[in-house]
Design a protein around this motif. Structure first.
Motif, short mmCIF file in Angstrom:
data_model
loop_
_atom_site.label_atom_id
_atom_site.label_comp_id
_atom_site.label_asym_id
_atom_site.label_seq_id
_atom_site.Cartn_x
_atom_site.Cartn_y
_atom_site.Cartn_z
N ALA A 251 -10.41 6.59 3.17
CA ALA A 251 -9.75 7.79 3.69
C ALA A 251 -10.60 9.03 3.46
CB ALA A 251 -8.39 7.96 3.04
N GLN A 252 -11.29 9.09 2.33
CA GLN A 252 -12.14 10.24 2.05
C GLN A 252 -13.31 10.31 3.02
OE1 GLN A 252 -13.10 9.53 -2.06
NE2 GLN A 252 -11.19 10.42 -2.81
N ARG A 253 -13.87 9.16 3.35
CA ARG A 253 -15.03 9.15 4.23
C ARG A 253 -14.63 9.26 5.70
NH1 ARG A 253 -20.67 6.89 3.23
NH2 ARG A 253 -19.96 6.94 1.07
N TYR A 254 -13.43 8.75 6.04
CA TYR A 254 -12.93 8.77 7.42
C TYR A 254 -11.55 9.43 7.40
CZ TYR A 254 -16.54 5.20 7.74
OH TYR A 254 -17.72 4.51 7.67
N PRO A 255 -11.52 10.76 7.41
CA PRO A 255 -10.25 11.46 7.19
C PRO A 255 -9.27 11.39 8.35
CG PRO A 255 -12.01 13.02 7.65
CD PRO A 255 -12.66 11.67 7.52
N ARG A 256 -9.64 10.78 9.44
CA ARG A 256 -8.71 10.68 10.57
C ARG A 256 -8.68 9.24 11.07
NH1 ARG A 256 -9.69 10.18 15.50
NH2 ARG A 256 -11.83 10.96 15.44
N ILE A 257 -7.64 8.50 10.67
CA ILE A 257 -7.43 7.13 11.13
C ILE A 257 -6.11 7.11 11.91
CG2 ILE A 257 -7.03 4.73 10.46
CD1 ILE A 257 -8.73 5.26 7.98
#
Length: 347
Positions: A251-257
């Motif tokens: 989540a920190q690396r890809y903040p929009r899932i």
């Protein structure tokens, strides 16, 4: 070779088997590039030691009968058929187990494709695949989470065109090259590759790999992030995994899932399966860690992998979701064969 020399400060580094790879920098890899050199073993990525003979014997003694045929007859099935493939439409169709058809960025992508009626070691699948493989055209790409037989099915793979783009974890590329596939891309955790307008990122998972007695952990395992350009929807496919702090790191690396495809079955008994398989409550917890917009279920209702009742994963995930107070429409507990579409992002 991958630069594994860069590390984070100990206070900043997550705990668990993904720690070293989480600290590594992201790397872009060319699609279908030459074979790469990898370690002989990825056992250092394990979260816990693999079970030995005493644990296996205990598992056999504790086993309970499989669920009744009546339970199997109640597995939800819905034959939506595949939508038209369009560059501006993002859709997911659950075929069964961990197999989804993803329409994203104008590509049609298969996750862990298993269309066989049987896989080694378990009874035949409860219900047929939600979509016939002959209907899935074109197949632009395949992502594989790991090499267990219920996720890497040789009879299905043989039916795919050899120019299909294949994305696999480190160490698994040669399996495909031996079968004539010409566009094979191997990635380590946190590496990425781009096919046309879609980016494929391999992210950590808490699992293991083996297809025979002599290849334990010789290839890596992981989940996948698929995103259509910078502004398009992003889909997370977890593959097989236990619960760990790497969900927060993702989540920190890809903040929009936009959508998280999470496994909810094959968890009984917990003392044996906890390290490598989520149970339904842990799947909902992982969804929260990922800060995703929606969650779709998988890895249940297809094969009798373990001994929990067939419908129990569905019942428990609904109960766990209800306990969070989240809107019910953000849980996509799809029927086999059902299709859902993701709305385009407005920002």
């Amino acid at each position: 070779m991958i630069d594994r020399t860069r590390t984070a400060r100990r206070s900043d580094r997550p705990e668990g088997p993904a720690a070293a790879a989480i600290a590594a920098r992201s790397t872009d890899v060319p699609v279908g590039g030459p074979p790469r050199r990898w370690p002989q073993s990825f056992a250092d990525r394990l979260a816990a030691p693999l079970p030995g003979l005493p644990q296996l014997a205990r598992l056999v003694r504790a086993s309970r009968p499989l669920a009744s045929v009546g339970d199997v007859d109640r597995i939800p099935i819905r034959r939506d058929g595949l939508p038209a493939l369009r560059a501006d439409t993002t859709a997911v169709t659950w075929v069964g187990h961990a197999t989804y058809v993803l329409d994203i960025g104008g590509l049609r992508v298969l996750t862990d494709p298993v269309w066989s009626r049987r896989i080694p070691g378990v009874r035949p699948r409860f219900v047929p695949p939600g979509v016939a493989l002959t209907e899935v055209t074109p197949v632009d790409a395949v992502v594989i989470s790991h090499n267990h037989y219920d996720h890497l099915d040789a009879p299905t793979i043989r039916r795919l065109p050899r120019d299909t783009a294949v994305f696999v974890p480190a160490g698994l590329g040669e399996w495909f090259r031996r079968r004539g596939f010409r566009r094979v891309t191997e990635l380590d955790w946190w590496e990425s590759a781009r096919l046309h307008d879609v980016r494929f990122d391999l992210v950590p998972a808490q699992h293991w790999s083996r297809r025979g007695p002599a290849d334990t952990c010789r290839s890596l395992w992981g989940g996948w992030l698929l995103g259509a350009a910078d502004h398009g929807p992003r889909i997370y496919f977890a593959g097989d995994t236990g619960y760990g702090d790497f969900f927060t790191a993702i989540a920190q690396r890809y903040p929009r899932i936009d959508l998280a495809l999470l496994p909810i079955g094959a968890y009984h008994p917990r003392w044996f399966m906890r390290a490598v398989h989520l149970d339904p409550a842990e799947a909902v917890r992982a969804f929260g860690d990922l800060a995703a917009d929606r969650m779709a279920t998988m890895h249940w209702g297809t094969f009798a992998m373990t001994k929990e009742p067939v419908l129990e994963p569905l019942e428990l995930v609904r109960a766990a979701w209800s306990a969070t107070g989240l809107p019910r429409d953000r849980l996509w507990d799809l029927a086999i064969g059902e299709t859902r579409r993701l709305a385009p992002r407005t920002t």
